[in-house]
Design an enzyme around this catalytic site. Structure first.
Site, PDB file in Angstrom:
ATOM      1  N   SER A  24       0.821  -1.211   0.000  1.00  0.00           N
ATOM      2  CA  SER A  24       0.000   0.000   0.000  1.00  0.00           C
ATOM      3  C   SER A  24       0.852   1.257   0.000  1.00  0.00           C
ATOM      4  O   SER A  24       0.391   2.327  -0.406  1.00  0.00           O
ATOM      5  CB  SER A  24      -0.930   0.010   1.215  1.00  0.00           C
ATOM      6  OG  SER A  24      -0.164  -0.035   2.408  1.00  0.00           O
ATOM      7  N   TYR A  55      -4.505   0.943   3.945  1.00  0.00           N
ATOM      8  CA  TYR A  55      -5.373  -0.218   3.781  1.00  0.00           C
ATOM      9  C   TYR A  55      -6.049  -0.607   5.091  1.00  0.00           C
ATOM     10  O   TYR A  55      -7.149  -1.153   5.088  1.00  0.00           O
ATOM     11  CB  TYR A  55      -4.553  -1.416   3.288  1.00  0.00           C
ATOM     12  CG  TYR A  55      -4.316  -1.453   1.794  1.00  0.00           C
ATOM     13  CD1 TYR A  55      -4.642  -0.388   0.961  1.00  0.00           C
ATOM     14  CD2 TYR A  55      -3.760  -2.589   1.203  1.00  0.00           C
ATOM     15  CE1 TYR A  55      -4.418  -0.433  -0.404  1.00  0.00           C
ATOM     16  CE2 TYR A  55      -3.533  -2.653  -0.157  1.00  0.00           C
ATOM     17  CZ  TYR A  55      -3.863  -1.571  -0.960  1.00  0.00           C
ATOM     18  OH  TYR A  55      -3.645  -1.630  -2.311  1.00  0.00           O
ATOM     19  N   GLY A  56      -5.361  -0.378   6.207  1.00  0.00           N
ATOM     20  CA  GLY A  56      -5.871  -0.849   7.490  1.00  0.00           C
ATOM     21  C   GLY A  56      -7.216  -0.287   7.879  1.00  0.00           C
ATOM     22  O   GLY A  56      -7.938  -0.876   8.689  1.00  0.00           O
ATOM     23  N   CYS A  87       2.632  -6.987   1.994  1.00  0.00           N
ATOM     24  CA  CYS A  87       1.702  -6.243   2.841  1.00  0.00           C
ATOM     25  C   CYS A  87       0.879  -7.263   3.610  1.00  0.00           C
ATOM     26  O   CYS A  87       0.190  -8.085   3.003  1.00  0.00           O
ATOM     27  CB  CYS A  87       0.799  -5.367   1.970  1.00  0.00           C
ATOM     28  SG  CYS A  87      -0.556  -4.555   2.852  1.00  0.00           S
ATOM     29  N   THR A  89      -1.763  -6.795   5.542  1.00  0.00           N
ATOM     30  CA  THR A  89      -3.206  -6.580   5.431  1.00  0.00           C
ATOM     31  C   THR A  89      -3.730  -7.146   4.120  1.00  0.00           C
ATOM     32  O   THR A  89      -4.715  -7.899   4.094  1.00  0.00           O
ATOM     33  CB  THR A  89      -3.532  -5.079   5.527  1.00  0.00           C
ATOM     34  OG1 THR A  89      -3.061  -4.568   6.774  1.00  0.00           O
ATOM     35  CG2 THR A  89      -5.032  -4.848   5.427  1.00  0.00           C
ATOM     36  N   CYS A 201       3.119  -5.732  10.107  1.00  0.00           N
ATOM     37  CA  CYS A 201       2.905  -4.796   9.013  1.00  0.00           C
ATOM     38  C   CYS A 201       4.283  -4.502   8.462  1.00  0.00           C
ATOM     39  O   CYS A 201       5.217  -4.223   9.235  1.00  0.00           O
ATOM     40  CB  CYS A 201       2.238  -3.509   9.501  1.00  0.00           C
ATOM     41  SG  CYS A 201       2.165  -2.195   8.259  1.00  0.00           S
ATOM     42  N   THR A 202       4.435  -4.565   7.144  1.00  0.00           N
ATOM     43  CA  THR A 202       5.779  -4.392   6.580  1.00  0.00           C
ATOM     44  C   THR A 202       6.319  -2.980   6.771  1.00  0.00           C
ATOM     45  O   THR A 202       7.530  -2.762   6.636  1.00  0.00           O
ATOM     46  CB  THR A 202       5.798  -4.762   5.086  1.00  0.00           C
ATOM     47  OG1 THR A 202       4.802  -4.009   4.384  1.00  0.00           O
ATOM     48  CG2 THR A 202       5.537  -6.251   4.900  1.00  0.00           C
TER      49      THR A 202
END
Length: 276
Positions: A24, A55-56, A87, A89, A201-202
């Site tokens: 994202s 995105y979260g 990602c 998510t 989360c990356t």
């Protein structure tokens, strides 16, 4: 007796066919770092859907539709040899649907609960992710399979996504952002015993040093980037590589914020910037 179908040889992979890493935003650069160590010769196109960031905060249906649609168009246009959804998510929500529609190998990103369970000494693990990631049944299943005898405390920390993006642009970030994330885990029942934190989360490995300061001594951090890089290397083993032009960072929206990422992108070997 029916004759066996003739064997159709698999065409060789174009040596210039890139790896496509998708996120994202710039969080997937933490995965790219590890891929570079194992496959320094691999041409890479890094795609950041910054028009859809974060995105979260989106629904599962929105994320699944957006990721599947974007990756469908990107693979058609760019012809990568492999796609990595860098990602958590997007992977926890859309990985299955993406694999149904794309005909290239897909590597997803899995919260590193299994290695964290092996690392912890106290049996209490913290998990930092986006709000969308931490509520997924996929995470529940990982916990049940690998950490059933541990205590897993979760916190959705969208502020850390923005902090990582800001850090790579060279902007100052208030240390209270990291302190709040640490406190949100520490203040949960049993949180004072956390000795291992999963960065699910990356984006978060990009601010690991700041998180380490916030949590204090005695806490280890783990993410899935090493395993992702190994998986990519395994799936491309024996393939030829040729970088014919500088690696590309592709954004879904341009503007000054992208321009201010130029130095960070260059540091990760991405010598060209464009919009999709």
């Amino acid at each position: 007796m029916t004759a066996p179908a003739p064997h159709t040889p698999v065409p060789p992979v174009d040596p210039a066919a890139p790896l496509l890493l998708f996120d994202s935003g710039v969080g997937g650069l933490s995965v790219l770092r590890k891929v570079r160590k194992i496959l320094p010769q691999a041409p890479v196109i890094y795609v950041a859907d910054n028009a859809g960031l974060p995105y979260g905060a989106k629904s599962e249906a929105q994320i699944a539709a957006r990721v599947s649609g974007l990756l469908g168009r990107l693979t058609e246009r760019l012809a990568p040899r492999l796609v990595c959804i860098a990602c958590n998510t997007a992977s926890t929500i859309a990985l299955a649907s993406v694999r149904e529609v794309l005909e290239v190998p897909i590597v997803g990103t899995v919260p590193a609960i299994k290695p964290a369970a092996a690392m912890t000494r106290t049996g209490v693990i913290g998990l930092l992710g986006t709000e969308a990631t931490i509520r997924q049944g996929y995470v529940d299943r990982l916990e049940a399979e690998f950490a059933a005898d541990k205590r897993l405390l979760r916190h959705g920390a969208p502020e850390l996504v923005a902090a990582a993006e800001a850090k790579l642009r060279g902007d100052a970030v208030d240390p209270k952002v990291y302190a709040r994330a640490a406190a949100a885990l520490r203040e949960q029942p049993g949180g004072d015993a956390i000795d291992t934190v999963v960065l699910a989360c990356t984006h978060f490995p990009l601010v690991e040093a700041e998180l380490s300061t916030a949590f204090g001594p005695g806490v280890s951090f783990v993410d899935g980037s090493d395993g992702i890089a190994r998986r990519i290397a395994f799936l491309t083993e024996g393939q030829a590589w040729q970088r014919r032009e500088p690696d590309l960072a592709l954004f879904t929206r341009g503007g000054s914020e992208v321009n201010r990422l130029e130095a960070a992108l260059e540091a990760h070997g991405l010598g060209r910037i464009a919009t999709f």
